[in-house]
Design an enzyme around this catalytic site. Structure first.
Site, PDB file in Angstrom:
ATOM      1  N   PHE A 154       1.141  -1.297   0.061  1.00  0.00           N
ATOM      2  CA  PHE A 154       0.162  -0.125   0.134  1.00  0.00           C
ATOM      3  C   PHE A 154       0.721   1.457   0.051  1.00  0.00           C
ATOM      4  CE2 PHE A 154      -3.642   2.526   1.513  1.00  0.00           C
ATOM      5  CZ  PHE A 154      -4.389   2.145   0.134  1.00  0.00           C
ATOM      6  N   ARG A 156       2.777   3.942  -3.012  1.00  0.00           N
ATOM      7  CA  ARG A 156       2.042   5.052  -4.014  1.00  0.00           C
ATOM      8  C   ARG A 156       0.984   4.593  -5.079  1.00  0.00           C
ATOM      9  NH1 ARG A 156       7.888   7.374  -3.631  1.00  0.00           N
ATOM     10  NH2 ARG A 156       7.970   5.480  -4.512  1.00  0.00           N
ATOM     11  N   THR A 236       0.409  -5.574 -11.728  1.00  0.00           N
ATOM     12  CA  THR A 236       0.759  -4.367 -12.152  1.00  0.00           C
ATOM     13  C   THR A 236       2.589  -4.426 -11.664  1.00  0.00           C
ATOM     14  OG1 THR A 236       0.150  -2.612 -11.321  1.00  0.00           O
ATOM     15  CG2 THR A 236      -0.835  -3.830 -13.442  1.00  0.00           C
ATOM     16  N   ARG A 238       5.977  -6.774  -9.834  1.00  0.00           N
ATOM     17  CA  ARG A 238       7.035  -7.330 -10.832  1.00  0.00           C
ATOM     18  C   ARG A 238       6.703  -8.650 -11.276  1.00  0.00           C
ATOM     19  NH1 ARG A 238       8.821  -3.101 -12.239  1.00  0.00           N
ATOM     20  NH2 ARG A 238      10.705  -2.257 -11.904  1.00  0.00           N
ATOM     21  N   GLU A 267      10.585 -11.573 -18.126  1.00  0.00           N
ATOM     22  CA  GLU A 267      10.111 -11.202 -19.268  1.00  0.00           C
ATOM     23  C   GLU A 267      11.411 -10.772 -21.125  1.00  0.00           C
ATOM     24  OE1 GLU A 267       9.448  -6.909 -17.938  1.00  0.00           O
ATOM     25  OE2 GLU A 267       7.842  -7.892 -16.243  1.00  0.00           O
ATOM     26  N   HIS A 286       4.683  -5.210 -20.067  1.00  0.00           N
ATOM     27  CA  HIS A 286       4.835  -4.256 -19.163  1.00  0.00           C
ATOM     28  C   HIS A 286       5.450  -2.520 -19.536  1.00  0.00           C
ATOM     29  CE1 HIS A 286       8.197  -4.007 -15.589  1.00  0.00           C
ATOM     30  NE2 HIS A 286       7.056  -2.879 -15.566  1.00  0.00           N
ATOM     31  N   ILE A 287       3.567  -2.126 -19.672  1.00  0.00           N
ATOM     32  CA  ILE A 287       3.448  -1.258 -19.927  1.00  0.00           C
ATOM     33  C   ILE A 287       2.948   0.083 -18.723  1.00  0.00           C
ATOM     34  CG2 ILE A 287       3.388  -1.842 -22.987  1.00  0.00           C
ATOM     35  CD1 ILE A 287       0.379  -1.839 -22.860  1.00  0.00           C
ATOM     36  N   GLY A 288       2.575  -0.418 -17.463  1.00  0.00           N
ATOM     37  CA  GLY A 288       2.035   0.716 -16.626  1.00  0.00           C
ATOM     38  C   GLY A 288       2.391   1.706 -17.087  1.00  0.00           C
TER      39      GLY A 288
HETATM   40  P1  NAP Z   1       5.903   2.363  -3.110  1.00  0.00           P
HETATM   41  O1  NAP Z   1       5.118   3.870  -3.128  1.00  0.00           O
HETATM   42  O2  NAP Z   1       7.856   2.468  -2.595  1.00  0.00           O
HETATM   43  O3  NAP Z   1       5.072   1.441  -2.489  1.00  0.00           O
HETATM   44  C1  NAP Z   1       5.791   0.048  -2.117  1.00  0.00           C
HETATM   45  C2  NAP Z   1       4.587  -0.471  -0.899  1.00  0.00           C
HETATM   46  O4  NAP Z   1       4.827  -2.288  -0.824  1.00  0.00           O
HETATM   47  C3  NAP Z   1       4.969   0.217   0.395  1.00  0.00           C
HETATM   48  O5  NAP Z   1       4.376   0.790   0.936  1.00  0.00           O
HETATM   49  C4  NAP Z   1       6.300  -0.937   0.880  1.00  0.00           C
HETATM   50  O6  NAP Z   1       5.416  -1.331   2.492  1.00  0.00           O
HETATM   51  C5  NAP Z   1       5.174  -2.118   0.540  1.00  0.00           C
HETATM   52  N1  NAP Z   1       5.806  -3.267   0.680  1.00  0.00           N
HETATM   53  C6  NAP Z   1       7.384  -3.856   0.816  1.00  0.00           C
HETATM   54  N2  NAP Z   1       7.827  -5.193   1.638  1.00  0.00           N
HETATM   55  C7  NAP Z   1       6.570  -5.551   1.370  1.00  0.00           C
HETATM   56  C8  NAP Z   1       5.642  -7.041   1.591  1.00  0.00           C
HETATM   57  N3  NAP Z   1       6.636  -7.527   1.928  1.00  0.00           N
HETATM   58  N4  NAP Z   1       5.197  -6.918   2.120  1.00  0.00           N
HETATM   59  C9  NAP Z   1       3.666  -6.473   1.883  1.00  0.00           C
HETATM   60  N5  NAP Z   1       4.000  -4.716   1.044  1.00  0.00           N
HETATM   61  C10 NAP Z   1       5.523  -4.303   1.040  1.00  0.00           C
HETATM   62  O7  NAP Z   1       6.196   2.237  -4.845  1.00  0.00           O
HETATM   63  P2  NAP Z   1       5.522   2.629  -5.853  1.00  0.00           P
HETATM   64  O8  NAP Z   1       6.021   4.022  -6.863  1.00  0.00           O
HETATM   65  O9  NAP Z   1       3.844   2.328  -5.334  1.00  0.00           O
HETATM   66  O10 NAP Z   1       5.610   1.036  -7.160  1.00  0.00           O
HETATM   67  C11 NAP Z   1       5.483  -0.239  -6.418  1.00  0.00           C
HETATM   68  C12 NAP Z   1       6.158  -0.814  -7.559  1.00  0.00           C
HETATM   69  O11 NAP Z   1       5.158  -1.129  -8.345  1.00  0.00           O
HETATM   70  C13 NAP Z   1       7.465  -0.885  -8.262  1.00  0.00           C
HETATM   71  O12 NAP Z   1       8.383  -1.167  -6.986  1.00  0.00           O
HETATM   72  C14 NAP Z   1       8.002  -1.387  -9.053  1.00  0.00           C
HETATM   73  O13 NAP Z   1       8.704  -2.564  -8.616  1.00  0.00           O
HETATM   74  C15 NAP Z   1       6.232  -1.603  -9.306  1.00  0.00           C
HETATM   75  N6  NAP Z   1       5.991  -0.726 -11.112  1.00  0.00           N
HETATM   76  C16 NAP Z   1       5.736  -1.902 -11.375  1.00  0.00           C
HETATM   77  C17 NAP Z   1       4.898  -0.802 -13.239  1.00  0.00           C
HETATM   78  C18 NAP Z   1       5.000  -1.010 -14.437  1.00  0.00           C
HETATM   79  O14 NAP Z   1       5.559  -0.853 -15.455  1.00  0.00           O
HETATM   80  N7  NAP Z   1       3.900  -2.551 -14.573  1.00  0.00           N
HETATM   81  C19 NAP Z   1       5.018   1.147 -13.083  1.00  0.00           C
HETATM   82  C20 NAP Z   1       6.016   1.558 -11.468  1.00  0.00           C
HETATM   83  C21 NAP Z   1       6.043   0.752 -10.456  1.00  0.00           C
HETATM   84  P3  NAP Z   1       5.834  -0.070   3.260  1.00  0.00           P
HETATM   85  O15 NAP Z   1       5.454   1.198   2.864  1.00  0.00           O
HETATM   86  O16 NAP Z   1       5.037   0.098   4.599  1.00  0.00           O
HETATM   87  O17 NAP Z   1       7.274   0.137   3.797  1.00  0.00           O
HETATM   88  C1  GLV Z   2       8.561   0.465 -14.027  1.00  0.00           C
HETATM   89  O1  GLV Z   2       8.069  -0.965 -14.105  1.00  0.00           O
HETATM   90  C2  GLV Z   2       8.788   1.008 -12.988  1.00  0.00           C
HETATM   91  O2  GLV Z   2       9.637   0.317 -11.812  1.00  0.00           O
HETATM   92  O3  GLV Z   2       8.914   1.979 -12.842  1.00  0.00           O
END
Ligand code: NAP
Ligand code: GLV
Length: 330
Positions: A154, A156, A236, A238, A267, A286-288
């Protein structure tokens, strides 16, 4: 600042003038990522590296790069980079959080809706010339309104997905490393649940954690067994957070109703992957974050991090800020 050498591992969706004023810039011109051996050679002579999530920035690569001052990744996730080694070498690593949150949450939402209402299957059905008439039971799916959404991770993006779900009148539960603040729970209308009860009670489960040693194959056989048979999984985050063999079995045997994934392990997905044979799975490449404005912002942010690192300034977005805490003992 002495003139620096920079390698960018792909063409970027923005102008490079700002960077070219301070550095000698080489851009890998091909559509495919540079092979590891090429990266290794480049690493020996550069001061700054701007890389993508497809580049393996491991211990060997960081250690051969004697002059490297900064690694700037054009992505928020950085599981492809050996952060411990970079930190040990006092190399700051930049990423691009925030600017891609809405685009990624939008795509998550598109996948959730498409999986629930079987949009991709329905399109295939029409193109296969199977549409004969309106039928009471053709391509039925679950309701979204009133259903329970379980958000795993939970941060961003997880929170941005909750904001969308709220508009669809869903019950929203979440699990994360830490419980979020009560005000946030209240404003988003979400409740904390432990992982097991989230799996057992959610109609939709969506993954938004980073990939780490803790989250690698977080979803395997045991987790799918806990989920409702009517549940739909969205990923969406990893690919490697989900065990692909277990996902295939769960979809094939009806242990869960469907899934929609933007990310796979590995991938791209191998062309002989059994996952490509199941109808109740949507897979996209992978187009998030792939909206034009978002990708441009990500590229500009990565350049900002790179320039700051070359100048010896603190990166605006640094994933290992502890590099700035280390006392210089040289
Ligand atoms: P973020 O703000 O750092 O959020 C990640 C959340 O995951 C944090 O709230 C963290 O908890 C929680 N977390 C970490 N380890 C965990 C675990 N073992 N069990 C449960 N929750 C856990 O990151 P974000 O910006 O939302 O991005 C999240 C991920 O999305 C990225 O790391 C990336 O891999 C992926 N992503 C993919 C795409 C795509 O193109 N598909 C695009 C953007 C991002 P805490 O806050 O309590 O530490
Ligand atoms: C995309 O997957 C990212 O982590 O920005």
């Amino acid at each position: 600042m002495p003139y620096s050498k920079v390698f960018i591992t792909r063409r970027l969706p923005t102008q490079l003038h700002r960077l070219e004023e301070v550095a000698n810039v080489e851009v890998w011109p091909e559509r495919q990522a540079p092979p590891y051996e090429v990266l290794l050679e480049k690493a020996k002579e550069i001061d700054g590296l701007l890389c993508l999530l497809t580049d393996q920035i491991d211990q060997q690569l960081i250690e051969v790069s004697k002059s490297l001052k900064v690694i700037s990744q054009m992505a928020v996730g950085f599981d492809n980079i050996d952060i411990l080694t970079a930190t040990a070498r006092r190399i700051p690593v930049g990423n691009t959080p925030g600017v891609l949150t809405d685009a990624t949450a939008d795509l998550t939402w598109a996948l959730l809706m498409a999986a629930a209402r079987r949009v991709v299957e329905a399109d295939r059905f029409v193109r296969s010339h199977l549409w004969q008439t309106w039928e009471p039971d053709l391509l039925l799916g679950p309701d979204i309104a009133g259903a329970t959404l379980g958000i795993v991770g939970f941060g961003r993006i997880g929170q941005a997905v909750a904001r969308r779900a709220k508009g669809f009148n869903m019950r929203i539960i979440y699990t994360s490393k830490h419980k979020c603040k009560p005000e946030l729970e209240q404003s988003l209308g979400v409740e904390f649940a432990n992982f097991v009860s989230l799996l057992q009670t959610s109609d939709f489960v969506t993954i938004h954690t980073p990939l780490s040693a803790e989250t690698y194959h977080l979803f395997g056989e045991a987790e799918f067994a806990l989920m409702k048979q009517s549940a739909i999984l969205i990923n969406t985050a990893r690919g490697a957070i989900v065990d692909p063999d277990a996902l295939y079995q769960a979809l094939r045997t009806g242990e869960i109703a469907g899934a929609a994934i933007d990310v796979t392990e590995p991938e791209p997905i191998p062309t002989d992957s059994p996952l490509l044979t199941v109808d109740n799975l949507i897979i996209i490449p992978h187009i998030g974050s792939a909206s034009r404005p978002t990708r441009e912002k990500m590229a500009n942010m990565a350049i900002d991090n790179l320039i700051a690192g070359l100048r010896g300034e603190r990166l605006p977005n640094c994933v290992n800020p502890e590099v700035y805490d280390v006392v210089d003992d040289k």
